[in-house]
Write a protein that holds these residues in place. Structure first.
Motif: not given
Length: 422
Positions: A18-23, A383-389, A395-402, A409-413
């Motif tokens: 369950t993931v509560p989201l900010p506004g 693009m950060v969100m797409a990479a996370a998906v 395995p092994g995906i490195e996201v540049e400048n997350p 969405l601060p605190g996303f990671t």
């Protein structure tokens, strides 16, 4: 300075979270503009605090508006709008399009600039429209940032025609300030269809909730001059920011619930219910929120995303992992967003071994086995969100400048990691 790369977590089992989201960013920044122009103090309840909304709050403070922290809320007290001041809009479309009409109501020069990429985003139509409505803007004939709004304390208003095919924000920005123009405004759109119609509906709805008279017709919006009522704005969770979390249920064959999902809303992200169901998800609304369950497999998507273009990066990532090809259309305007999102998605998916190509107005994606690698983000939060998906399955995906995800969405990671490994 860019942040260190982020190793996206790989999901070895179905997610159950369950993931509560900010506004909502869109609602927060609209509420701030309306509060700044209101006839009394306003409370904004549970606003999003992200780079985009903090830039808006700081810009309004620079103009003379009091935006004060009050525990989880903001208290906003209108003030006399004055210059000279300099305003930083960052890379926020809502700030760069919503603030200039307000600045035109100020007394004094308001210099507006932002990130380097912000100078490439479509601004000419709103600059020309403001001039037609009586504002004085010095943009060096560039039709883009940076520019100076030479405010005289009032805007005559009247009728104007604009091509808003590049962004619905070009119209929303005019609408939000129009009640304070001496004659209000009649805004007509001429050109290809305006994208993101739900965001325009949100603008009209919030204006009406603030007591403003707004009439609409096909490609025309009329705002009567008059006061903007002070009121309490309760900010909904940001439904567009739910895309990657709900999509995680599809990728892993698990369950994700987003609590507080509104029964009715003008947020474009509400379309996720239908879009994810079309890909094979089980979607259910209930007292706990919106729940998406994956079945272990899911298919590609053939959809016109013209009204919900902001969902494209995450849907594109899902398409790269799906069991059949996808065709996402109606999104040529995404070339003018935080980055050229179509080119960026094609480049990054293909760099991981995928098969994506640009269409005139969208993307065609054929699933192929993907490999580890660097995923560049182009200063684009989605693009950060797409990479996370993608990282859920690869395995092994490195996201540049997350850290660029802090735009909305601060605190996303941290949220993402906790969802996978609570």
């Amino acid at each position: 300075m860019p942040s260190p790369p982020w190793s996206t977590p790989h999901a070895s089992a179905p997610i159950d979270a369950t993931v509560p989201l900010p506004g909502s960013k869109s609602m927060t920044n609209r509420a701030l503009i309306l509060a700044a122009l209101a006839d009394g103090p306003t409370r904004v309840v549970r606003p999003l605090r992200s780079r985009d909304t903090l830039l808006m709050a700081e810009a309004l403070r620079a103009l003379g508006v009091s935006v004060r922290e009050d525990e989880d809320d903001w208290q906003v007290l209108p003030g006399e709008l004055t210059g000279p001041v300099q305003v930083d809009v960052g890379l926020a479309g809502t700030v760069m399009r919503f603030l200039p009409p307000v600045a035109a109501l100020a007394d004094g020069d308001i210099a507006i600039d932002g990130d380097p990429r912000a100078r490439e985003r479509p601004m000419g139509p709103i600059i020309d429209a403001l001039r037609a409505l009586g504002a004085d803007i010095d943009d060096g004939k560039r039709g883009s940032l940076p520019f100076i709004v030479r405010g005289t304390g009032a805007v005559p208003g009247g009728s104007v025609t604009i091509d808003a095919s590049g962004s619905s924000q070009l119209i929303s920005g005019l609408l939000l300030a129009a009640p304070r123009f001496a004659r209000g405004a009649e805004i007509r759109h001429e050109g290809p269809p305006v994208p993101s119609a739900p965001h325009l509906a949100m603008t009209v709805e919030m204006l009406r909730e603030a007591g403003v008279t707004v009439e609409t017709g096909p490609d025309v919006w009329r705002v009567a001059p008059g006061p903007v009522e002070a009121r309490e704005w309760v900010i909904e969770p940001d439904l567009s920011n739910a895309a990657q979390f709900l999509g995680a249920a599809l990728v892993t064959g698990g369950r994700v619930t987003v609590p507080g999902w509104p029964g009715t809303t003008s947020q474009p992200g509400d379309a996720l219910r239908e879009l994810l169901a079309a890909m094979g998800a089980e979607v259910a609304s209930g007292p706990d929120g919106l729940t998406v369950r994956g079945t272990g497999t899911f298919q590609g998507l053939d959809a016109d995303l013209h009204e919900v273009g902001e969902l494209t990066p995450v849907l594109g990532a899902l398409a790269a992992l799906a069991g059949s090809p996808s065709r996402l259309t109606g999104i040529a305007h995404l070339r003018g967003h935080e980055t050229d999102r179509l080119a960026a998605l094609v480049a990054e998916i293909n760099a991981l071994g995928g098969d994506a190509r640009e269409l005139d107005d969208g993307l065609e994606i054929r699933p192929r086995p993907l490999r580890a690698g660097i995923f560049h983000t182009y200063d684009d939060h989605r693009m950060v969100m797409a990479a996370a998906v993608l990282g859920l399955a690869v395995p092994g995906i490195e996201v540049e400048n997350p850290a660029t995800v802090g735009k909305t969405l601060p605190g996303f990671t941290e949220l993402w990691t906790e969802m996978i490994d609570p």
